[in-house]
Design an enzyme around this catalytic site. Structure first.
Site, PDB file in Angstrom:
ATOM      1  CG  ASP A   1     -21.592  11.807 -33.255  1.00 38.10           C
ATOM      2  OD1 ASP A   1     -21.106  11.843 -32.103  1.00 38.10           O
ATOM      3  OD2 ASP A   1     -21.629  12.798 -34.016  1.00 38.10           O
ATOM      4  CB  SER A   2     -18.285   8.598 -29.645  1.00 37.54           C
ATOM      5  OG  SER A   2     -19.287   8.026 -28.816  1.00 37.54           O
TER       6      SER A   2
ATOM      7  CG  ASP B   1     -24.761  12.229 -30.595  1.00 39.69           C
ATOM      8  OD1 ASP B   1     -25.241  13.294 -30.162  1.00 39.69           O
ATOM      9  OD2 ASP B   1     -23.621  11.820 -30.298  1.00 39.69           O
TER      10      ASP B   1
ATOM     11  CE  LYS C   1     -24.581  14.036 -27.246  1.00 38.88           C
ATOM     12  NZ  LYS C   1     -23.678  14.528 -28.314  1.00 38.88           N
TER      13      LYS C   1
ATOM     14  CD  GLU D   1     -21.072  17.368 -32.301  1.00 34.97           C
ATOM     15  OE1 GLU D   1     -20.439  18.119 -33.077  1.00 34.97           O
ATOM     16  OE2 GLU D   1     -20.714  16.217 -32.013  1.00 34.97           O
TER      17      GLU D   1
ATOM     18  CD  GLU E   1     -16.749  15.992 -26.528  1.00 35.96           C
ATOM     19  OE1 GLU E   1     -17.921  15.910 -26.949  1.00 35.96           O
ATOM     20  OE2 GLU E   1     -15.827  15.253 -26.921  1.00 35.96           O
TER      21      GLU E   1
HETATM   22  O1  KIV Z   1     -20.871  10.843 -29.185  1.00 34.03           O
HETATM   23  C1  KIV Z   1     -20.619  10.876 -27.974  1.00 34.03           C
HETATM   24  O2  KIV Z   1     -20.112   9.920 -27.376  1.00 34.03           O
HETATM   25  C2  KIV Z   1     -20.922  12.089 -27.244  1.00 34.03           C
HETATM   26  C3  KIV Z   1     -20.487  12.172 -25.813  1.00 34.03           C
HETATM   27  C4  KIV Z   1     -19.072  12.552 -25.777  1.00 34.03           C
HETATM   28  C5  KIV Z   1     -21.325  13.081 -25.039  1.00 34.03           C
HETATM   29  O3  KIV Z   1     -21.466  12.996 -27.795  1.00 34.03           O
END
Ligand code: KIV
Length: 282
Positions: free
Chosen positions: A45-46, A84, A114, A116, A183
């Site tokens: 989600d970055s 994510d 993934k 959080e 992280e």
């Molecule tokens: O969204 C992302 O890029 C991430 C990485 C930092 C693992 O979650």
């Protein structure tokens, strides 16, 4: 042809060889990451910050994540393909979380999701796993918690917080996460958690002693021109090189050096002569 990397392959990499993971948000970056032989490609989600220029990941939604996932999926990566779950896609209820994880798999083509969070997220993770969707955990500086953390700050720096995170990691491993991203945590905590859990840890700003490392594609290649976190190492300067290349293109257009003969289409001399005759008689 490169062998397809699966969730059990990654799960079996605990203790080595080190796992390599990078984000990718579109078709070309996925093709490039896969040709480089990375083990895992993550539609993180970055993408909110890196591609859309948003200031936090709280601004990106499920629909946008699925669009990016579909682009990456078309690269048919040999790497394991993880996506994510964006903020609010797994916070409302376990039912809602399963539906959203299912959409990421069904519409986005993800092989795992993934999400959080630690022990708080266990009921949700259980339900997603129950739907046969593998889950990667994510602890430490979890950007979706930016407001509760009071900014993007290294986590687990005091003993109590570090112990809480170790307990969170144990819980994620026990419930069945196949790996855990760590992280923005001190190196000692990255190492401790890695020793404590029997699933691979993948670090980003978590020191060298995790089972793998992940970085954001644009950071590894030096595409972004803004501020970089301390943990980033850029292996190229594509942003600067791109600016220079585009300047040369503009200069060549102005001087007439582009396009040249070899970049133009041609027809036979007879067609040229006929065309020119038509011009003069008209
Ligand atoms: O969204 C992302 O890029 C991430 C990485 C930092 C693992 O979650």
């Amino acid at each position: 042809m490169t062998k397809k990397t699966t969730v059990p392959d990654i799960r079996a990499r605990k203790g080595g060889p080190k796992i390599t993971m990078v984000t990718a948000y579109d078709y070309p970056s996925a093709v490039i990451a896969d040709r480089a032989g990375l083990d895992i490609i993550l539609v993180g989600d970055s993408v909110a910050n890196v591609v859309h220029g948003m200031s936090t990941t709280l601004e990106i939604g499920l629909e946008e994540m699925i669009v990016h996932a579909r682009a990456v999926r078309r690269a048919e990566p040999s790497a394991l393909f993880v996506v994510d779950m964006p903020w609010l896609s797994f916070h409302i209820s376990p039912e809602d979380a399963v539906r959203n994880a299912g959409r990421i798999v069904q519409e986005g083509g993800a092989e795992a999701v993934k999400l959080e969070g630690g022990r708080k997220r266990i009921p949700v993770i259980e339900r997603i796993l129950d739907a046969e969707i593998p889950v990667m955990g994510h602890l430490g500086l979890t950007p979706q918690s930016v407001n509760t953390m009071g900014g993007f700050k290294v986590q687990g720096k005091v003993v109590e917080a570090a112990r809480e995170m170790i307990d969170d990691a144990r819980a994620l491993a026990e419930v069945g996460c196949f790996s855990i991203v760590l992280e923005g945590v001190p190196d000692v905590l990255g190492e401790l958690i890695t020793k404590e859990v029997d699933v691979p840890t993948i670090g980003i700003g978590a020191g060298p002693n995790t089972d793998g490392q992940v970085l954001v594609y644009h950071d590894v290649l030096g595409i972004g021109l803004g501020h970089h976190a301390k943990f980033v190492r850029a292996y190229a300067s594509i942003g600067e090189e791109s600016i220079e290349a585009l300047k040369r293109f503009a200069a060549d257009v102005q001087s007439g050096a582009f396009p040249g003969e070899e970049e133009s289409y041609h027809v036979s001399d007879e067609v040229v002569a006929e065309l020119l005759r038509g011009q003069s008689s008209g």
